[in-house]
Design a protein around this motif. Structure first.
Motif, PDB file in Angstrom:
ATOM      1  N   LEU A 141     -88.936  25.262 -28.003  1.00 46.17           N
ATOM      2  CA  LEU A 141     -87.654  25.812 -27.433  1.00 46.17           C
ATOM      3  C   LEU A 141     -86.783  24.786 -26.346  1.00 46.17           C
ATOM      4  CD1 LEU A 141     -88.807  29.478 -25.911  1.00 46.17           C
ATOM      5  CD2 LEU A 141     -87.325  28.778 -27.957  1.00 46.17           C
ATOM      6  N   VAL A 142     -87.672  23.946 -25.744  1.00 42.06           N
ATOM      7  CA  VAL A 142     -87.039  22.971 -24.992  1.00 42.06           C
ATOM      8  C   VAL A 142     -86.395  21.924 -26.022  1.00 42.06           C
ATOM      9  CG1 VAL A 142     -87.356  20.951 -23.327  1.00 42.06           C
ATOM     10  CG2 VAL A 142     -88.379  23.201 -23.032  1.00 42.06           C
ATOM     11  N   GLY A 143     -87.198  21.718 -26.789  1.00 43.67           N
ATOM     12  CA  GLY A 143     -86.756  20.494 -27.854  1.00 43.67           C
ATOM     13  C   GLY A 143     -85.632  20.908 -28.815  1.00 43.67           C
ATOM     14  N   SER A 144     -85.652  22.175 -29.006  1.00 49.02           N
ATOM     15  CA  SER A 144     -84.114  22.898 -29.597  1.00 49.02           C
ATOM     16  C   SER A 144     -82.989  22.847 -28.970  1.00 49.02           C
ATOM     17  CB  SER A 144     -84.619  24.320 -30.190  1.00 49.02           C
ATOM     18  OG  SER A 144     -85.657  24.159 -31.116  1.00 49.02           O
ATOM     19  N   PHE A 145     -83.325  23.118 -27.731  1.00 49.48           N
ATOM     20  CA  PHE A 145     -82.060  23.195 -26.437  1.00 49.48           C
ATOM     21  C   PHE A 145     -81.680  21.832 -26.487  1.00 49.48           C
ATOM     22  CE2 PHE A 145     -80.593  22.825 -22.201  1.00 49.48           C
ATOM     23  CZ  PHE A 145     -79.648  23.788 -22.352  1.00 49.48           C
ATOM     24  N   ILE A 146     -82.384  20.747 -26.372  1.00 44.48           N
ATOM     25  CA  ILE A 146     -82.170  19.299 -26.134  1.00 44.48           C
ATOM     26  C   ILE A 146     -81.220  19.021 -27.488  1.00 44.48           C
ATOM     27  CG2 ILE A 146     -82.722  16.814 -25.748  1.00 44.48           C
ATOM     28  CD1 ILE A 146     -85.033  18.135 -23.918  1.00 44.48           C
ATOM     29  N   GLY A 147     -81.836  19.428 -28.561  1.00 46.86           N
ATOM     30  CA  GLY A 147     -81.239  19.072 -29.882  1.00 46.86           C
ATOM     31  C   GLY A 147     -80.065  19.666 -29.938  1.00 46.86           C
ATOM     32  N   LEU A 148     -79.714  20.705 -29.583  1.00 47.20           N
ATOM     33  CA  LEU A 148     -78.232  21.403 -29.714  1.00 47.20           C
ATOM     34  C   LEU A 148     -77.393  20.900 -28.785  1.00 47.20           C
ATOM     35  CD1 LEU A 148     -79.519  25.266 -30.268  1.00 47.20           C
ATOM     36  CD2 LEU A 148     -78.346  23.784 -31.770  1.00 47.20           C
ATOM     37  N   LEU A 149     -77.921  20.488 -27.477  1.00 44.62           N
ATOM     38  CA  LEU A 149     -76.849  19.668 -26.693  1.00 44.62           C
ATOM     39  C   LEU A 149     -76.453  18.487 -27.239  1.00 44.62           C
ATOM     40  CD1 LEU A 149     -78.630  20.271 -23.200  1.00 44.62           C
ATOM     41  CD2 LEU A 149     -76.505  21.289 -23.974  1.00 44.62           C
ATOM     42  N   ASP A 207     -83.202   6.759 -35.346  1.00 46.33           N
ATOM     43  CA  ASP A 207     -82.741   7.954 -34.802  1.00 46.33           C
ATOM     44  C   ASP A 207     -83.621   8.056 -33.515  1.00 46.33           C
ATOM     45  OD1 ASP A 207     -81.671  10.459 -33.797  1.00 46.33           O
ATOM     46  OD2 ASP A 207     -81.472  11.454 -35.547  1.00 46.33           O
ATOM     47  N   LYS A 208     -83.393   7.188 -32.570  1.00 44.86           N
ATOM     48  CA  LYS A 208     -83.910   7.333 -31.172  1.00 44.86           C
ATOM     49  C   LYS A 208     -83.794   8.687 -30.352  1.00 44.86           C
ATOM     50  CE  LYS A 208     -84.680   2.541 -30.674  1.00 44.86           C
ATOM     51  NZ  LYS A 208     -84.287   2.071 -31.986  1.00 44.86           N
ATOM     52  N   TYR A 209     -82.734   9.342 -30.576  1.00 47.01           N
ATOM     53  CA  TYR A 209     -82.595  10.847 -30.019  1.00 47.01           C
ATOM     54  C   TYR A 209     -83.706  11.622 -30.637  1.00 47.01           C
ATOM     55  CZ  TYR A 209     -78.181   9.382 -27.382  1.00 47.01           C
ATOM     56  OH  TYR A 209     -77.466   8.905 -26.740  1.00 47.01           O
ATOM     57  N   ALA A 210     -83.768  11.452 -31.864  1.00 52.27           N
ATOM     58  CA  ALA A 210     -84.736  12.677 -32.564  1.00 52.27           C
ATOM     59  C   ALA A 210     -86.370  12.083 -32.084  1.00 52.27           C
ATOM     60  CB  ALA A 210     -84.693  12.245 -34.032  1.00 52.27           C
ATOM     61  N   LEU A 211     -86.512  10.881 -31.822  1.00 51.44           N
ATOM     62  CA  LEU A 211     -87.968  10.331 -31.644  1.00 51.44           C
ATOM     63  C   LEU A 211     -88.116  11.066 -30.110  1.00 51.44           C
ATOM     64  CD1 LEU A 211     -90.215   8.916 -32.094  1.00 51.44           C
ATOM     65  CD2 LEU A 211     -89.233   6.803 -31.489  1.00 51.44           C
ATOM     66  N   GLY A 212     -87.074  10.673 -29.310  1.00 43.18           N
ATOM     67  CA  GLY A 212     -87.063  11.148 -27.837  1.00 43.18           C
ATOM     68  C   GLY A 212     -87.430  12.595 -27.745  1.00 43.18           C
ATOM     69  N   ILE A 213     -86.816  13.405 -28.653  1.00 43.25           N
ATOM     70  CA  ILE A 213     -87.085  14.984 -28.838  1.00 43.25           C
ATOM     71  C   ILE A 213     -88.438  15.408 -28.949  1.00 43.25           C
ATOM     72  CG2 ILE A 213     -86.287  16.977 -29.883  1.00 43.25           C
ATOM     73  CD1 ILE A 213     -83.533  15.948 -30.047  1.00 43.25           C
ATOM     74  N   GLY A 214     -88.963  14.426 -30.122  1.00 45.02           N
ATOM     75  CA  GLY A 214     -90.423  14.562 -30.471  1.00 45.02           C
ATOM     76  C   GLY A 214     -91.337  14.204 -29.547  1.00 45.02           C
ATOM     77  N   VAL A 215     -91.041  13.276 -28.650  1.00 46.73           N
ATOM     78  CA  VAL A 215     -92.137  12.867 -27.755  1.00 46.73           C
ATOM     79  C   VAL A 215     -92.138  13.985 -26.725  1.00 46.73           C
ATOM     80  CG1 VAL A 215     -92.594  11.216 -25.938  1.00 46.73           C
ATOM     81  CG2 VAL A 215     -91.957  10.344 -28.039  1.00 46.73           C
ATOM     82  N   ILE A 216     -90.885  14.615 -26.366  1.00 41.99           N
ATOM     83  CA  ILE A 216     -90.805  15.592 -25.245  1.00 41.99           C
ATOM     84  C   ILE A 216     -91.311  16.947 -25.834  1.00 41.99           C
ATOM     85  CG2 ILE A 216     -89.381  17.046 -23.930  1.00 41.99           C
ATOM     86  CD1 ILE A 216     -87.191  14.745 -24.029  1.00 41.99           C
ATOM     87  N   VAL A 217     -91.297  17.321 -26.971  1.00 43.93           N
ATOM     88  CA  VAL A 217     -92.025  18.328 -27.395  1.00 43.93           C
ATOM     89  C   VAL A 217     -93.439  18.338 -27.572  1.00 43.93           C
ATOM     90  CG1 VAL A 217     -92.362  19.898 -29.526  1.00 43.93           C
ATOM     91  CG2 VAL A 217     -89.995  19.045 -28.567  1.00 43.93           C
ATOM     92  N   ALA A 218     -93.985  17.115 -28.106  1.00 42.38           N
ATOM     93  CA  ALA A 218     -95.257  16.986 -27.906  1.00 42.38           C
ATOM     94  C   ALA A 218     -95.894  16.723 -26.626  1.00 42.38           C
ATOM     95  CB  ALA A 218     -95.531  15.539 -28.778  1.00 42.38           C
ATOM     96  N   ALA A 219     -95.170  16.446 -25.760  1.00 44.45           N
ATOM     97  CA  ALA A 219     -95.891  16.245 -24.354  1.00 44.45           C
ATOM     98  C   ALA A 219     -95.929  17.803 -23.790  1.00 44.45           C
ATOM     99  CB  ALA A 219     -94.883  15.556 -23.371  1.00 44.45           C
ATOM    100  N   LEU A 220     -94.832  18.521 -23.997  1.00 47.98           N
ATOM    101  CA  LEU A 220     -94.939  19.947 -23.381  1.00 47.98           C
ATOM    102  C   LEU A 220     -95.723  20.749 -24.134  1.00 47.98           C
ATOM    103  CD1 LEU A 220     -91.095  20.438 -22.919  1.00 47.98           C
ATOM    104  CD2 LEU A 220     -92.724  20.365 -21.221  1.00 47.98           C
ATOM    105  N   THR A 221     -95.995  20.354 -25.720  1.00 44.85           N
ATOM    106  CA  THR A 221     -97.064  21.176 -26.435  1.00 44.85           C
ATOM    107  C   THR A 221     -98.269  21.039 -25.861  1.00 44.85           C
ATOM    108  OG1 THR A 221     -95.535  21.086 -28.248  1.00 44.85           O
ATOM    109  CG2 THR A 221     -98.038  21.569 -28.706  1.00 44.85           C
ATOM    110  N   LEU A 222     -98.745  19.863 -25.579  1.00 44.23           N
ATOM    111  CA  LEU A 222     -99.947  19.528 -24.864  1.00 44.23           C
ATOM    112  C   LEU A 222    -100.280  20.027 -23.725  1.00 44.23           C
ATOM    113  CD1 LEU A 222    -102.610  18.137 -25.428  1.00 44.23           C
ATOM    114  CD2 LEU A 222    -101.724  16.023 -24.871  1.00 44.23           C
TER     115      LEU A 222
END
Length: 535
Positions: free
Chosen positions: A376-384, A352-367
């Motif tokens: 919030l951004v990760g959830s929005f992308i996931g819902l899209l 599930d590379k989409y889930a991995l991509g969401i994870g990387v984005i969330v980690a980067a924004l968290t940091l």
């Protein structure tokens, strides 16, 4: 309960001190929180096993608050967070946590681990008097910029104790390695402070001065509108972590916690913590799992944990002042590394590379920004992504030709590839039939050659949700098929769908009157002379 309560108390003391330091708070605030919030959460919460304590998840948010407004702002932000959690309890907000995708939770954990480790680089390298920036990322860059000024003694102690934590955790399964390593660190600090060993490094007392051992620090009640966003962020993160920890505890014990009461307990715990000068608290997975493994039987274990933490704070905290800062850094690095879910990383990478991509984005924004923005951004992308998948209109089609039966079941396919003429097509609508998915179904129906098909059975057995727009588009499909002079039959209509179709469909009553609506698909096929095996 005595055994488990004492075990998690001994683990919670060094962790609470470490998380307080990682959050930019005074070390004693971590112990105050562990005692008071832990007690309130255990009494008023809805889980028999979940342990409420300070957590690394708040480190990034509180560091920003502490840098911008000072340590004295933390208790007020904690009280506000408790109020927002209670509002969430009244609104039953925990039911919406299902919309946070797994990839976002994975990235959130990864980002928090990076914040915890990044906040301890100075303590691990022995760097002092550096410029303090308002963001954790800039502070990490500042530390790396001055890495040439590291203290070799401090680095050596950090490295040895970090290695010890991992080695002991592998060799001794029954006792958490933090319990064993912390006294060793205190002894080393005492020997160095008293001059028995010729080592120079910073201790807890050396950095923070005389900390005292009080269980209450009446805060200065200050308010700033800028506290609202971090308080809401802490509330959301606290709810998420608490519910995940409670759910895992349920799975381990074959029990079920009361979500509403657990939310209320978390709210009270944070309000109480802020009133006595503490910091935010949440359900913490590590102590919760330890609580269960030590055979806790009820919430009295968590109550006793809070009492033991209070006793240790009052009677034995004078010993903790000797703990070296590089040892605390090693404990926090150990926690951060342990938080990284390598198995899940490879699982997402392979499947599930989409889930991995969401994870990387969330980690980067968290940091870079803060955990709430990341979630919030990760959830929005996931819902899209979820909405895009639903819009493909999942289906399964079976048709018969002159030669043999053929199946089509690829949900991304918009048109039927078969060139054969076939008499009957069974088209199963799967999942959701709404404005999101209807266009894909209509496109497939429209692609059927009018000379290739005589009858179609639209099977609704696997529809889990249908709305007015979905019914309107079902009517559009029937209109298209009628224009092609293809006979339409419906099957597998459940009670809810039947009710909706009777109210909103312009064709349903007519099809029912014609005898073209069937409870089961096999009855529809039988009416057209298809020989079927007995059930």
């Amino acid at each position: 309960n005595w055994r488990s309560g004492l075990s998690i108390a001994v683990v919670s003391v060094p962790l609470s001190i470490s998380f307080a330091i990682a959050s930019g708070a005074d070390p004693i605030m971590g112990l105050i929180t562990s005692a008071w919030a832990g007690l309130a959460g255990a009494i008023f919460g809805g889980s028999n096993f979940n342990v409420i304590s300070p957590a690394g998840a708040f480190a990034g948010i509180l560091t920003v608050v502490s840098l911008a407004y000072g340590v004295e702002a933390i208790p007020m932000v904690t009280i506000l967070a408790g109020i927002f959690i209670y509002i969430g309890h009244l609104l039953n907000v925990q039911k919406f946590l299902k919309f946070v995708p797994g990839g976002a939770v994975f990235g959130f954990t990864l980002g928090i681990a990076a914040i915890i480790a990044g906040s301890q680089i100075n303590a691990a390298l022995g760097l002092t008097d550096l410029i303090v920036h308002e963001t954790i990322l800039m502070n990490i860059f500042e530390s790396l910029k001055n890495v040439a000024s590291l203290d070799i003694t401090t680095v050596s102690i950090f490295t040895i104790f970090l290695a010890l934590l991992f080695i002991i955790s592998k060799l001794v399964k029954q006792i958490p390695s933090i319990i064993i390593v912390t006294p060793i660190g205190i002894l080393l600090g005492w020997l160095a402070t008293k001059g028995y060993v010729a080592l120079t490094f910073l201790t807890l007392e050396g950095k923070y001065g005389s900390l005292g051992s009080q269980l209450v620090q009446i805060p200065r009640f200050m308010f700033d509108w800028n506290f609202i966003v971090p308080a809401i962020t802490i509330a959301l993160v606290g709810i998420l972590e608490t519910m995940l920890s409670a759910k895992i505890a349920d799975n381990m014990t074959d029990t079920r916690h009361n979500e509403s009461k657990e939310m209320r307990g978390l709210a009270i715990a944070n309000i109480v913590s802020g009133l006595v000068g503490g910091m935010p608290a949440t359900g913490v997975l590590g102590p919760t799992v330890l609580n269960i493994k030590m055979q806790a039987e009820s919430r009295y274990s968590a109550i006793l944990k809070a009492v033991f933490v209070a006793l240790i704070t009052v009677l034995f905290f004078f010993l903790f002042k000797f703990i070296p800062m590089p040892v605390i850094a090693a404990i926090l690095f150990y926690v951060a590394i342990s938080m990284v879910q390598t198995k899940k990383f490879w699982l997402y990478y392979k499947h599930d590379k989409y889930a991995l991509g969401i994870g990387v984005i969330v980690a980067a924004l968290t940091l870079y920004k803060d955990p709430a923005t990341g979630i919030l951004v990760g959830s929005f992308i996931g819902l899209l992504i979820f909405a895009e998948n639903v819009s493909r209109g999942s289906y399964h089609a079976v048709h018969n030709s002159d030669s043999h039966d053929k199946k089509i079941s690829v949900h991304t396919q918009e048109k039927f590839t078969s060139k054969d003429n076939f008499n009957i097509l069974v088209y199963t609508v799967r999942g959701v039939l709404s404005h999101l998915s209807s266009d894909a179904h209509i496109a497939r129906i429209a692609s059927i050659d009018e000379n290739a098909l005589k009858h179609i059975v639209i099977r609704m057995r696997e529809v889990v949700y249908i709305d007015i727009e979905g019914i309107e588009n079902l009517d559009r499909m029937i209109t298209i098929l009628r224009k092609k002079k293809i006979s339409v039959l419906l099957s597998g209509i459940d009670e809810n769908t039947d009710h909706m179709l009777r109210i909103h469909s312009k064709y349903y009553a007519e099809l029912e009157k014609q005898g073209h609506v069937y409870i089961k698909t096999r009855f529809a096929l039988k009416s057209m002379g298809v020989p079927l095996p007995k059930e």
